[in-house]
Design an enzyme around this catalytic site. Structure first.
Site, PDB file in Angstrom:
ATOM      1  N   GLY A 168       0.829  -1.197   0.000  1.00 54.23           N
ATOM      2  CA  GLY A 168       0.000   0.000   0.000  1.00 54.23           C
ATOM      3  C   GLY A 168       0.863   1.246   0.000  1.00 54.23           C
ATOM      4  N   CYS A 169       0.362   2.303   0.605  1.00 52.13           N
ATOM      5  CA  CYS A 169       1.070   3.580   0.655  1.00 52.13           C
ATOM      6  C   CYS A 169       2.435   3.427   1.315  1.00 52.13           C
ATOM      7  CB  CYS A 169       0.227   4.584   1.452  1.00 52.13           C
ATOM      8  SG  CYS A 169       1.089   6.112   1.815  1.00 52.13           S
TER       9      CYS A 169
END
Length: 201
Positions: A35-36
């Site tokens: 993810g981020c």
């Protein structure tokens, strides 16, 4: 007498340089996407044995991509972090445990509100040992139905790692009071401390 002292001093300096070189040579690298990369970087920076964490991009077809390029979802790159670690302190298997327990590896191309191939769950391995350990761990998780759904983490060879722009580095440390950090990253840090307290610096 003075000559002997100088010889001893030089010998000690050479020994110190050799020890330092050996220490650096013992570090290894691991590359993960979950993810981020702001979240991922913050998590792995807290682990004992981790020397450095850099946010960047990997897995795509464009050389030297920018954040805007990757965010378009058209480059094939994922947001990743590259961890430089001391295997005498923390093993690759330990890093994999943190990787799988600190994000949702059952959602394809998505982590929470972040959607797109750039947010996919991915392990980029650097050698045969990393590949074998990652595949073994993933197969065991799926055999045990550990998360109630299949693990969809991609396991692929590391071809290139492109370091992200400077403003992405150490993001949580430098911007902890920002709304995204407080709402999204802080709960992950609390979870990290609860599950992996013995592995934290």
């Amino acid at each position: 007498m003075m000559r002997k002292i100088w010889i001893m001093v030089i010998a000690l300096l050479i020994a110190a340089i050799n020890v330092n070189a050996q220490s650096k040579a013992k570090t290894e690298k691991a590359t993960f996407g979950m993810g981020c990369f702001w979240c991922t970087e913050a998590i792995f920076q807290q682990l004992k044995g981790v020397k450095k964490v850099e946010s960047g991009y990997s897995g795509g077809t464009v050389s030297n991509p920018t954040y805007e390029d990757v965010s378009s979802g058209q480059t094939g790159h994922a947001e990743v972090i590259q961890v430089t670690y001391d295997p005498a302190v923390i093993s690759y298997k330990d890093l994999l445990e943190v990787f799988w327990k600190m994000h949702d590896a059952t959602t394809l191309n998505r982590q929470g509100a972040d959607v797109g191939t750039q947010y996919r769950s991915v392990i980029f391995y650097s050698n045969a040992d990393q590949k074998a350990l990652a595949e073994k761990y993933k197969n065991e998780l799926n055999a045990q139905n550990a998360f109630g759904k299949p693990v969809v983490t991609q396991i692929a060879p590391l071809k290139n790692f492109y370091k992200a722009e400077d403003y992405h580095q150490n993001y949580y440390k430098l911007n902890g009071s920002q709304p995204y950090c407080r709402i999204v990253i802080k709960p992950k840090m609390d979870k990290l401390e609860k599950i992996f307290k013995d592995k934290l610096k």
